[in-house]
Design an enzyme around this catalytic site. Structure first.
Site, PDB file in Angstrom:
ATOM      1  N   LYS A   1      28.176  -7.597  -2.509  1.00  0.00           N
ATOM      2  CA  LYS A   1      27.908  -7.025  -1.188  1.00  0.00           C
ATOM      3  C   LYS A   1      28.585  -7.845  -0.097  1.00  0.00           C
ATOM      4  CE  LYS A   1      26.042  -4.152   1.630  1.00  0.00           C
ATOM      5  NZ  LYS A   1      26.891  -2.952   1.755  1.00  0.00           N
TER       6      LYS A   1
ATOM      7  N   ASN B   1       8.635  -3.497  15.105  1.00  0.00           N
ATOM      8  CA  ASN B   1       9.872  -3.045  14.463  1.00  0.00           C
ATOM      9  C   ASN B   1      10.483  -2.019  15.406  1.00  0.00           C
ATOM     10  OD1 ASN B   1      10.343  -0.684  11.724  1.00  0.00           O
ATOM     11  ND2 ASN B   1      11.831  -1.870  12.818  1.00  0.00           N
ATOM     12  N   GLY B   2      11.697  -2.302  15.890  1.00  0.00           N
ATOM     13  CA  GLY B   2      12.346  -1.371  16.823  1.00  0.00           C
ATOM     14  C   GLY B   2      13.032  -2.130  17.933  1.00  0.00           C
TER      15      GLY B   2
ATOM     16  N   HIS C   1      56.453  11.603  -0.798  1.00  0.00           N
ATOM     17  CA  HIS C   1      57.388  10.504  -1.052  1.00  0.00           C
ATOM     18  C   HIS C   1      56.960   9.669  -2.263  1.00  0.00           C
ATOM     19  CE1 HIS C   1      59.488  11.423   2.620  1.00  0.00           C
ATOM     20  NE2 HIS C   1      58.337  11.434   3.256  1.00  0.00           N
TER      21      HIS C   1
ATOM     22  N   ARG D   1      14.013  -4.523   4.066  1.00  0.00           N
ATOM     23  CA  ARG D   1      14.199  -4.056   5.451  1.00  0.00           C
ATOM     24  C   ARG D   1      14.691  -5.167   6.381  1.00  0.00           C
ATOM     25  NH1 ARG D   1      11.596   0.725   6.517  1.00  0.00           N
ATOM     26  NH2 ARG D   1      11.412   0.183   8.702  1.00  0.00           N
TER      27      ARG D   1
ATOM     28  N   CYS E   1      13.030  -3.862  10.664  1.00  0.00           N
ATOM     29  CA  CYS E   1      12.205  -4.960  10.176  1.00  0.00           C
ATOM     30  C   CYS E   1      11.088  -4.333   9.355  1.00  0.00           C
ATOM     31  CB  CYS E   1      11.552  -5.715  11.337  1.00  0.00           C
ATOM     32  SG  CYS E   1      12.727  -6.300  12.551  1.00  0.00           S
TER      33      CYS E   1
ATOM     34  N   GLU F   1      39.143   5.603   2.693  1.00  0.00           N
ATOM     35  CA  GLU F   1      37.735   5.223   2.491  1.00  0.00           C
ATOM     36  C   GLU F   1      37.100   6.082   1.388  1.00  0.00           C
ATOM     37  OE1 GLU F   1      35.692   2.996   2.937  1.00  0.00           O
ATOM     38  OE2 GLU F   1      33.691   3.864   2.889  1.00  0.00           O
TER      39      GLU F   1
ATOM     40  N   TRP G   1      14.657  -8.400  10.739  1.00  0.00           N
ATOM     41  CA  TRP G   1      16.094  -8.122  10.758  1.00  0.00           C
ATOM     42  C   TRP G   1      16.451  -8.196  12.236  1.00  0.00           C
ATOM     43  CZ3 TRP G   1      20.126  -7.546   7.576  1.00  0.00           C
ATOM     44  CH2 TRP G   1      21.271  -6.933   8.065  1.00  0.00           C
TER      45      TRP G   1
ATOM     46  N   GLU H   1      34.823   2.347  -6.243  1.00  0.00           N
ATOM     47  CA  GLU H   1      33.719   1.382  -6.328  1.00  0.00           C
ATOM     48  C   GLU H   1      32.578   1.881  -7.202  1.00  0.00           C
ATOM     49  OE1 GLU H   1      33.315  -0.954  -2.137  1.00  0.00           O
ATOM     50  OE2 GLU H   1      33.043   1.197  -2.006  1.00  0.00           O
TER      51      GLU H   1
ATOM     52  N   LYS I   1      35.477   4.607  -2.046  1.00  0.00           N
ATOM     53  CA  LYS I   1      34.094   4.876  -2.485  1.00  0.00           C
ATOM     54  C   LYS I   1      34.056   5.280  -3.955  1.00  0.00           C
ATOM     55  CE  LYS I   1      32.069   3.367  -0.245  1.00  0.00           C
ATOM     56  NZ  LYS I   1      32.414   2.649   0.915  1.00  0.00           N
TER      57      LYS I   1
HETATM   58  C1  G6P Z   1      32.785  -6.193   0.082  1.00  0.00           C
HETATM   59  C2  G6P Z   1      31.840  -5.006   0.007  1.00  0.00           C
HETATM   60  C3  G6P Z   1      32.400  -3.835   0.820  1.00  0.00           C
HETATM   61  C4  G6P Z   1      32.668  -4.289   2.251  1.00  0.00           C
HETATM   62  C5  G6P Z   1      33.584  -5.521   2.303  1.00  0.00           C
HETATM   63  C6  G6P Z   1      33.657  -6.111   3.685  1.00  0.00           C
HETATM   64  O1  G6P Z   1      33.967  -5.897  -0.603  1.00  0.00           O
HETATM   65  O2  G6P Z   1      31.654  -4.589  -1.330  1.00  0.00           O
HETATM   66  O3  G6P Z   1      31.460  -2.766   0.840  1.00  0.00           O
HETATM   67  O4  G6P Z   1      33.254  -3.227   2.959  1.00  0.00           O
HETATM   68  O5  G6P Z   1      33.073  -6.531   1.431  1.00  0.00           O
HETATM   69  O6  G6P Z   1      32.400  -6.606   4.016  1.00  0.00           O
HETATM   70  P1  G6P Z   1      31.876  -6.856   5.494  1.00  0.00           P
HETATM   71  O7  G6P Z   1      30.483  -7.379   5.299  1.00  0.00           O
HETATM   72  O8  G6P Z   1      32.790  -7.892   6.102  1.00  0.00           O
HETATM   73  O9  G6P Z   1      31.928  -5.558   6.222  1.00  0.00           O
END
Ligand code: G6P
Length: 609
Positions: free
Chosen positions: A604, A100-101, A505, A27, A2, A482, A74, A489, A486
């Site tokens: 996001k 915060n914590g 294959h 935050r 937070c 993954e 948060w 993206e 990355k």
């Molecule tokens: C979007 C974001 C990814 C994320 C995915 C799932 O594609 O760009 O970074 O992994 O959604 O999102 P979530 O909030 O369900 O983990």
């Protein structure tokens, strides 16, 4: 995570506090509130949602007070609501605080205070602090009572407290959550980070864990919880506002990569019982008995969260002996999945709002399965709609490409595996081994992060390539996928993540000197097979970057470049191996001059199908 701000000086506190909250909104932004003292009067205004909502609620009210505290939340305990928003107050309303914590032992403290007649207004852990100060203040002076409370609590805090009975003072304290004091001319601004301060002063004092500061208009005094005076250095900042929000990092993504040691720590906090080789997941208590009897697990998720699920599959099957399926949520919802009341469907989601994951959970519920969430955003739709769940406590993730949420999800999956495994065949000794090793992971991640310069050099060397093949076996196959995600993206580079064994294959046909491969090759049970895969690529003229275990010099004979990670248990290697891949993708993106925090075409949180 937070954001907190406090102000004492000659100006109206309200405008400094609101402006500060806006700077700290990254935050957390599910609710916000302020408390301001004006002579003998106190004003408390709270609102669900962004700071702008709070600002609207304050509207034209001319609050004259020059002392106040504020918070943007948060949520960690209790859903976002007006009552759960900070500041929290004692029974009299005199003592107001923002926190915060996480207070780990809040339940026992709260039960005790309730027995003594204290009336609680919220479901938060933080409110207990206000009542405890009130209780102790009956027997000792206010400042002493605050120090006593700090001795009684376990957990983490950044705290700012005001008291209408001692209106010309703010007390702040820090342990595990950041707090900075801005020193102005006859005024002081205290905040979770400098972004809320630099508009007012460039002179700051960084408080350390275990320190308390008593701030008046005439000065400040820093001491320890044990009441020993501390001499603090005033630092002169030379930061722009933009730089301050990212705490000096060039991008949120980089900041979040570097936050991983603490995000992993926060995922484990109060949950890992190393001596018993167990994990206690409070959010699953209500379904603990059902979980003993489950016969099948289906994990539904998207993107990075899906790959976390795949690692979970390897962990749970190997150590808890329960069959696991991992499904793209978007596929699951349109298939005819086989499940019954002994099936548990787990949604993994950072945002808790991904439309496909939510739809999958609704479908599973409809079919009578028990539904659980591993979610970072408290109070989000998936968190609310699942039968039970575990929060990540990773704090807000701003960079679109997920980093700290991923390693936090893996950490929760380790805890979940421990819990399920120990309910079944896993021995105490095995449980202890995993728990003990898991405790070391944050430090190991820190050690990998210390190699950033080296990884950056390698990234620059490869930044011009247009294709990459990422390969891994067993626990690190999902890490290969993954890693590839990355770089796609962030850097708009074509990359494929494949199981090493499957490479021959098909993908091997792509390999030539312009198509490098990244091998995740820790010293694990499949190490030799991984090395064979590397030889096959090398024989075809392909360049190789290897992620290898420290001390593995042999690998240099096959790989062109090697990034080392510390040695750990095989099941925990994904938590380490992914970190250099995040940094690699980040630095390739930066080298290409791209906006890594906001990659094109992505969002996001994907709330549409
Ligand atoms: C979007 C974001 C990814 C994320 C995915 C799932 O594609 O760009 O970074 O992994 O959604 O999102 P979530 O909030 O369900 O983990």
């Amino acid at each position: 995570m937070c954001g907190i701000v406090g102000y004492i000086g000659k100006r109206k506190a309200s405008s400094v506090l609101i402006e500060g909250l806006k700077r700290l909104e990254y935050r957390g932004y599910d609710s916000a509130g302020v408390s301001i003292i004006d002579g003998k009067k106190g004003y408390v205004v709270k609102s669900v949602g962004k700071v702008a909502n709070l600002e609207d609620k304050i509207g034209d009210k001319d609050i004259l007070g020059t002392v106040g505290i504020a918070h943007t939340r948060w949520a960690t305990h209790g859903k976002p609501s007006d009552n759960n928003s900070h500041p929290h107050r004692d029974c009299t309303g005199n003592i107001n605080l923002v926190h915060n914590g996480i207070i780990e032992n809040y339940l026992e403290l709260k039960n005790d205070l309730v027995k003594k007649g204290h009336k609680f207004r919220s479901e938060t852990d933080s409110e207990v602090l206000a009542h405890l100060i009130e209780e102790l203040n009956k027997k000792m002076p206010y400042e002493e009572a605050v120090l006593e409370v700090l001795k009684k609590i376990r957990g983490t805090y950044g705290l700012a407290i005001i008291n209408k009975k001692e209106p010309d003072k703010i007390i702040v304290a820090r342990s595990g959550s950041p707090l900075v004091l801005g020193v102005g001319d006859g005024e002081y601004v205290v905040a979770s980070d400098v972004s809320a301060i630099i508009r007012h002063t460039q002179q700051v004092v960084y408080l350390e864990d275990g320190e308390v500061a008593v701030i008046t208009r005439d000065g400040y005094e820093v001491k320890t919880v044990k009441n020993q005076a501390r001499n603090k250095k005033v630092t002169n900042l030379d930061w722009s506002l933009e730089k301050a929000e990212k705490q000096g990092y060039a991008h949120f993504m980089l900041k979040e990569i570097f936050e991983q040691p603490s995000a992993i720590e926060d995922a484990m906090r109060g949950r890992l019982v190393a001596e018993d080789g167990m994990a206690k997941l409070g959010g699953l208590q209500s379904v603990a008995e059902k979980l003993r009897k489950i016969e099948k697990i289906i994990i539904v998720s998207c993107g990075t969260s899906y790959y976390a699920g795949l690692v979970g599959e390897y962990m749970i099957e190997e150590y808890a002996g329960i069959p696991v399926e991992v499904e793209y949520a978007s596929e699951f919802r349109y298939r005819k999945p086989i499940m019954n009341f002994k099936t548990v469907v787990i949604a993994i989601s950072q945002s808790g709002e991904t439309a496909d994951t939510l739809a999958a959970i609704r479908e599973a519920k409809n079919k009578g399965a028990l539904t659980l969430g591993i979610v970072n955003t408290v109070g989000s739709t998936i968190a609310r709609e699942t039968d039970a769940g575990v929060y990540n406590h990773a704090g807000p993730e701003i960079g679109v490409a997920s980093t700290k949420a991923f390693t936090s999800q893996l950490s929760i999956l380790v805890l979940f595996t421990l819990m399920l495994g120990r309910q079944r065949d896993m021995s105490l000794v095995m449980g202890q081994r995993i728990a003990k090793e898991m405790r070391k992971i944050p430090k190991m991640v820190k050690n990998i992060l210390a190699e950033e310069k080296e990884i950056k050099k390698i990234a620059k060397k490869y930044a011009g390539y247009k294709d990459f093949l990422y390969l891994g076996r067993k626990y690190n196959f999902p890490i290969a996928t993954e890693g590839a995600l990355k770089i796609k993206e962030i850097s708009y580079v074509h990359a494929e993540g494949y199981p090493t064994g499957e490479m021959k294959h098909g993908p091997i046909a792509l390999i030539d000197e312009n198509f490098p491969s990244i091998f995740i090759a820790p010293k694990d049970s499949v190490y030799e097979k991984t090395i064979s895969g590397m030889q096959e690529i090398k024989a075809r003229g392909g360049k190789i970057i290897a992620i290898a275990t420290e001390g593995d010099k042999e690998i240099k004979k096959v790989a062109d470049d090697v990034i080392y990670i510390p040695k750990t248990l095989e099941m925990l290697t994904p938590l380490l191996a992914v970190v250099p891949l995040q940094l690699f993708a980040y630095h390739v993106g930066v080298a290409k001059g791209l906006d890594v925090d906001k990659p094109r075409n992505l969002a996001k949180s994907v709330t549409v199908e």
